[in-house]
Design a protein around this motif. Structure first.
Motif, mmCIF file in Angstrom:
data_model
loop_
_atom_site.group_PDB
_atom_site.id
_atom_site.type_symbol
_atom_site.label_atom_id
_atom_site.label_comp_id
_atom_site.label_asym_id
_atom_site.label_seq_id
_atom_site.Cartn_x
_atom_site.Cartn_y
_atom_site.Cartn_z
ATOM 1 N N ILE A 113 -19.019 -2.527 4.234
ATOM 2 C CA ILE A 113 -18.166 -2.326 3.070
ATOM 3 C C ILE A 113 -18.124 -0.827 2.769
ATOM 4 C CG2 ILE A 113 -17.843 -2.798 0.605
ATOM 5 C CD1 ILE A 113 -19.506 -5.387 1.065
ATOM 6 N N ILE A 114 -16.924 -0.282 2.644
ATOM 7 C CA ILE A 114 -16.741 1.142 2.349
ATOM 8 C C ILE A 114 -15.945 1.220 1.048
ATOM 9 C CG2 ILE A 114 -15.823 3.337 3.177
ATOM 10 C CD1 ILE A 114 -15.982 2.091 6.041
ATOM 11 N N SER A 115 -16.569 1.736 -0.003
ATOM 12 C CA SER A 115 -15.952 1.662 -1.324
ATOM 13 C C SER A 115 -15.606 3.043 -1.861
ATOM 14 C CB SER A 115 -16.873 0.924 -2.307
ATOM 15 O OG SER A 115 -18.070 1.630 -2.517
ATOM 16 N N PRO A 116 -14.653 3.118 -2.811
ATOM 17 C CA PRO A 116 -14.135 4.396 -3.318
ATOM 18 C C PRO A 116 -14.894 4.871 -4.548
ATOM 19 C CG PRO A 116 -12.803 2.619 -4.173
ATOM 20 C CD PRO A 116 -13.875 1.969 -3.333
ATOM 21 N N PHE A 117 -14.545 6.094 -4.994
ATOM 22 C CA PHE A 117 -15.244 6.675 -6.133
ATOM 23 C C PHE A 117 -14.789 6.114 -7.466
ATOM 24 C CE2 PHE A 117 -11.482 9.489 -5.967
ATOM 25 C CZ PHE A 117 -11.127 9.547 -7.306
ATOM 26 N N ASN A 118 -13.572 5.569 -7.543
ATOM 27 C CA ASN A 118 -13.015 5.276 -8.869
ATOM 28 C C ASN A 118 -13.619 4.032 -9.519
ATOM 29 O OD1 ASN A 118 -11.592 3.823 -6.832
ATOM 30 N ND2 ASN A 118 -9.931 3.407 -8.271
ATOM 31 N N PHE A 119 -14.105 3.085 -8.709
ATOM 32 C CA PHE A 119 -14.788 1.905 -9.250
ATOM 33 C C PHE A 119 -16.072 1.688 -8.456
ATOM 34 C CE2 PHE A 119 -10.450 0.989 -10.753
ATOM 35 C CZ PHE A 119 -10.721 0.734 -12.094
ATOM 36 N N PRO A 120 -17.120 2.455 -8.749
ATOM 37 C CA PRO A 120 -18.340 2.407 -7.934
ATOM 38 C C PRO A 120 -19.099 1.098 -8.029
ATOM 39 C CG PRO A 120 -18.284 4.358 -9.385
ATOM 40 C CD PRO A 120 -17.189 3.457 -9.831
ATOM 41 N N ALA A 121 -18.850 0.296 -9.071
ATOM 42 C CA ALA A 121 -19.517 -0.999 -9.197
ATOM 43 C C ALA A 121 -18.564 -2.149 -8.910
ATOM 44 C CB ALA A 121 -20.111 -1.155 -10.604
ATOM 45 N N MET A 122 -17.380 -2.116 -9.504
ATOM 46 C CA MET A 122 -16.465 -3.249 -9.392
ATOM 47 C C MET A 122 -15.985 -3.481 -7.967
ATOM 48 S SD MET A 122 -12.805 -3.969 -11.274
ATOM 49 C CE MET A 122 -11.910 -2.812 -10.213
ATOM 50 N N VAL A 123 -15.550 -2.436 -7.283
ATOM 51 C CA VAL A 123 -14.997 -2.645 -5.941
ATOM 52 C C VAL A 123 -16.049 -3.179 -4.973
ATOM 53 C CG1 VAL A 123 -14.026 -1.493 -3.924
ATOM 54 C CG2 VAL A 123 -13.013 -1.114 -6.177
ATOM 55 N N VAL A 179 -11.478 -0.015 0.401
ATOM 56 C CA VAL A 179 -10.485 0.282 -0.623
ATOM 57 C C VAL A 179 -10.423 1.792 -0.767
ATOM 58 C CG1 VAL A 179 -9.811 0.030 -3.044
ATOM 59 C CG2 VAL A 179 -10.937 -1.867 -1.860
ATOM 60 N N GLY A 180 -9.209 2.364 -0.744
ATOM 61 C CA GLY A 180 -9.071 3.809 -0.890
ATOM 62 C C GLY A 180 -7.644 4.234 -0.675
ATOM 63 N N SER A 181 -7.453 5.476 -0.309
ATOM 64 C CA SER A 181 -6.113 6.010 -0.128
ATOM 65 C C SER A 181 -5.474 5.436 1.138
ATOM 66 C CB SER A 181 -6.151 7.539 -0.033
ATOM 67 O OG SER A 181 -6.755 7.941 1.177
ATOM 68 N N THR A 182 -4.156 5.457 1.170
ATOM 69 C CA THR A 182 -3.441 4.869 2.303
ATOM 70 C C THR A 182 -3.742 5.547 3.636
ATOM 71 O OG1 THR A 182 -1.677 3.839 1.037
ATOM 72 C CG2 THR A 182 -1.116 4.549 3.261
ATOM 73 N N PRO A 183 -3.757 6.876 3.730
ATOM 74 C CA PRO A 183 -4.055 7.468 5.042
ATOM 75 C C PRO A 183 -5.419 7.047 5.583
ATOM 76 C CG PRO A 183 -3.126 9.116 3.568
ATOM 77 C CD PRO A 183 -3.406 7.908 2.732
ATOM 78 N N ILE A 184 -6.422 6.983 4.702
ATOM 79 C CA ILE A 184 -7.756 6.582 5.154
ATOM 80 C C ILE A 184 -7.778 5.098 5.469
ATOM 81 C CG2 ILE A 184 -10.196 6.498 4.564
ATOM 82 C CD1 ILE A 184 -9.764 8.920 2.785
ATOM 83 N N VAL A 234 -10.713 -6.628 9.693
ATOM 84 C CA VAL A 234 -10.524 -5.551 8.728
ATOM 85 C C VAL A 234 -9.708 -6.040 7.545
ATOM 86 C CG1 VAL A 234 -9.920 -3.125 8.430
ATOM 87 C CG2 VAL A 234 -10.299 -4.023 10.740
ATOM 88 N N GLN A 235 -10.165 -5.726 6.343
ATOM 89 C CA GLN A 235 -9.345 -5.793 5.142
ATOM 90 C C GLN A 235 -9.392 -4.389 4.546
ATOM 91 O OE1 GLN A 235 -12.871 -8.195 2.681
ATOM 92 N NE2 GLN A 235 -10.769 -8.814 2.436
ATOM 93 N N ALA A 236 -8.266 -3.700 4.581
ATOM 94 C CA ALA A 236 -8.201 -2.306 4.153
ATOM 95 C C ALA A 236 -7.103 -2.166 3.107
ATOM 96 C CB ALA A 236 -7.930 -1.384 5.342
ATOM 97 N N LEU A 237 -7.496 -1.964 1.873
ATOM 98 C CA LEU A 237 -6.555 -1.823 0.767
ATOM 99 C C LEU A 237 -6.300 -0.350 0.535
ATOM 100 C CD1 LEU A 237 -8.021 -4.486 -1.692
ATOM 101 C CD2 LEU A 237 -6.566 -4.802 0.304
#
Length: 500
Positions: free
Chosen positions: A150-160, A229-234, A249-252
């Protein structure tokens, strides 16, 4: 440059904090103070291998643990998290900058998925068909994949992360979570809490790092799936590289969410919604409304109402009584602010400029106040790009049809909303719009946990959305068994209830 005297956030591997041998670290900032308060280790290949090996070693025993025992552990985790969510909210605010009330809201939405996961025995049960041929039965089972990343983004460090790991673990998988290095501590806190709830060592591991850690998970042969979950290019990069390495893969990806406002809408309700959805969490939400599409003649009145409400917002340290906090880093703040100049150069009107505002916080914090742009050209990068900050754009159109075409012509299809009192228009909108998550007089239409989260077009790569039934389907694989037994048999006598 990192300050070596600061506390160091370590990996969490095999049920305990793992002392890193890597010489690489990165600073972790308190955005409201504008200074580094700790460092985080950045994994090398040996540590990537150690985290995956820990998860792989734990998998057979966790997979084979009874459903009853797994369910009890997840229930206990849910209870502990609910009891101690205030601790986690303080960590989120100190590293991300969102106000405490927003941090608590993030945890609550994550808890919904944990609660969904407690009901996993019903969701992952198979099917049975008796006597498909004479004496032949066919049935199916749903089995875990193994080690999942699981690779998660900075904007929701707990929820995502909670969108993924409760379901993955409930289904019998083991997890390696790579959180954002910008706000890493909440991942460790969650892993430690799950251990306290009785989760066996190695089932949930936290690997800190940068692109080296990401690529390590994408390439590791023991990792069976990747959730991102993250930016589209990544997201596109992760999807292509993980798929090339034979992984699910599930990549949002990213978003540019529009709110279509029809002339019959309640403009006071709409103005409130635009404020809440545009500036909550400093606009650092993939479901934030960043463009208000106003069907004339409502734009001028709507701008007046939004501007009035913006003047009442208090910007400052999220631990104080404020409405909106800072952005996560100085670099991100400066990038977001640059779009204000871009919009003005392209002919937009800067109605409210969030640069240089007075704040209730330290002077060095990463501040940018709510910003309102009018008449933003659809050819401007300020319209096209995902700004990911507190910048709300107004685009004027002449009809419902023009507004729908504008939204459908965009590259993204994550979330959208319509504000109207016309039920027929709303029903037509939900049918015609090419977006995955739709709000009708609801500005941030994030589905509840028993539905699934995800969009269309460049907002998602792969076929599986997050959580809900999509989540359980993603983290399991089906076996179909065709069976014939020629002689009946039975076990010994036991009149008691089975305990485990």
């Amino acid at each position: 440059m990192t300050n070596d005297s600061l506390p160091l956030v370590q990996h969490y591997i095999g049920g305990s904090t793992a002392q890193s041998a890597s010489a690489r670290t990165a600073p972790v900032y308190d955005p409201a103070l504008g200074k580094a308060t700790k460092n985080v280790v950045l994994a090398d290949q040996a540590e990537i291998d150690a985290a995956v090996a820990s998860a792989a070693a734990a998998f057979p025993k966790w997979r084979d643990l009874s459903i009853t025992k797994r369910q009890q552990i997840i229930f206990r985790f849910r209870e502990l998290l609910n009891e101690r969510k205030g601790e986690l909210a303080e960590i989120l605010t100190s590293e991300h900058g969102k106000v405490l009330s927003d941090a608590l809201g993030e945890i609550t939405r994550g808890l919904e998925v944990v609660e969904l996961a407690t009901g996993f025995p019903h969701i992952i049960k198979g099917e049975y068909s008796e006597n498909v041929s004479t004496g032949v039965d066919v049935y199916s089972t749903k089995s875990p994949l193994g080690v999942v990343g699981i690779i998660s983004p900075f904007n929701f460090p707990a929820m995502v992360p909670m969108w993924f790991f409760p379901i993955a673990i409930a289904a019998g998988n083991t997890v390696v979570l790579k959180p954002s290095e910008k706000d890493p501590s909440s991942a460790n806190w969650l892993a430690e809490l799950f251990t306290e709830a009785g989760l066996p060592d190695g089932v949930f591991n936290v690997l800190h790092g940068d692109k080296v850690a990401v690529d390590g998970l994408l390439e590791h042969p023991e990792v069976k799936s990747i959730s991102f979950v993250g930016s589209t290019p990544i997201a596109q990069y992760i999807y292509e590289k993980a798929a090339k390495n034979g992984k699910r893969v599930q990549a949002l990806g990213g978003a540019k969410n529009h709110m279509l406002v029809l002339p019959d809408a309640d403009l006071n309700l709409t103005a409130d919604a635009a404020i809440n959805a545009g500036f909550g969490s400093a606009g650092e939400r993939c479901m934030a409304i960043s463009v208000v599409v106003a069907v004339e003649p409502v734009a001028d009145k709507l701008i007046e109402l939004i501007t009035q409400r913006m003047s009442t917002l208090k910007i400052g340290d999220g631990r104080r009584n404020c409405d909106m906090g800072p952005l996560v880093t100085e670099q991100h703040r400066d990038k977001v602010a640059s779009y204000i100049d871009i919009a003005a150069e392209d002919g937009a009107t800067v109605v409210v400029d969030g640069r240089g505002i007075e704040v209730d916080g330290a002077a060095d914090g990463f501040w940018l106040g709510p910003t309102l742009l009018d008449a933003v050209p659809t050819t401007s990068k300020a319209y096209i790009d995902e700004i990911f900050g507190p910048v709300l754009s107004i685009v004027r159109v002449q009809s419902y049809e023009e507004g729908v075409k504008l939204i459908n012509d965009g590259a993204y299809g994550n979330g959208t909303a319509i504000f109207t009192n016309d039920g027929g228009a709303a029903r037509r909108f939900q049918n015609e719009i090419e977006v995955g998550m739709i709000g009708i007089n609801v500005p941030i239409p994030v589905p509840v946990a028993y539905y699934s989260f995800g969009g269309f077009k460049d907002s998602i790569f792969g076929s599986n959305k997050a959580y809900g039934i999509h989540g359980f389907d993603f983290f399991t694989r089906e076996k179909a068994i065709t069976s014939r037994w020629l002689d009946p048999s039975h076990g010994g006598i036991n009149l008691g209830f089975p305990q485990n």
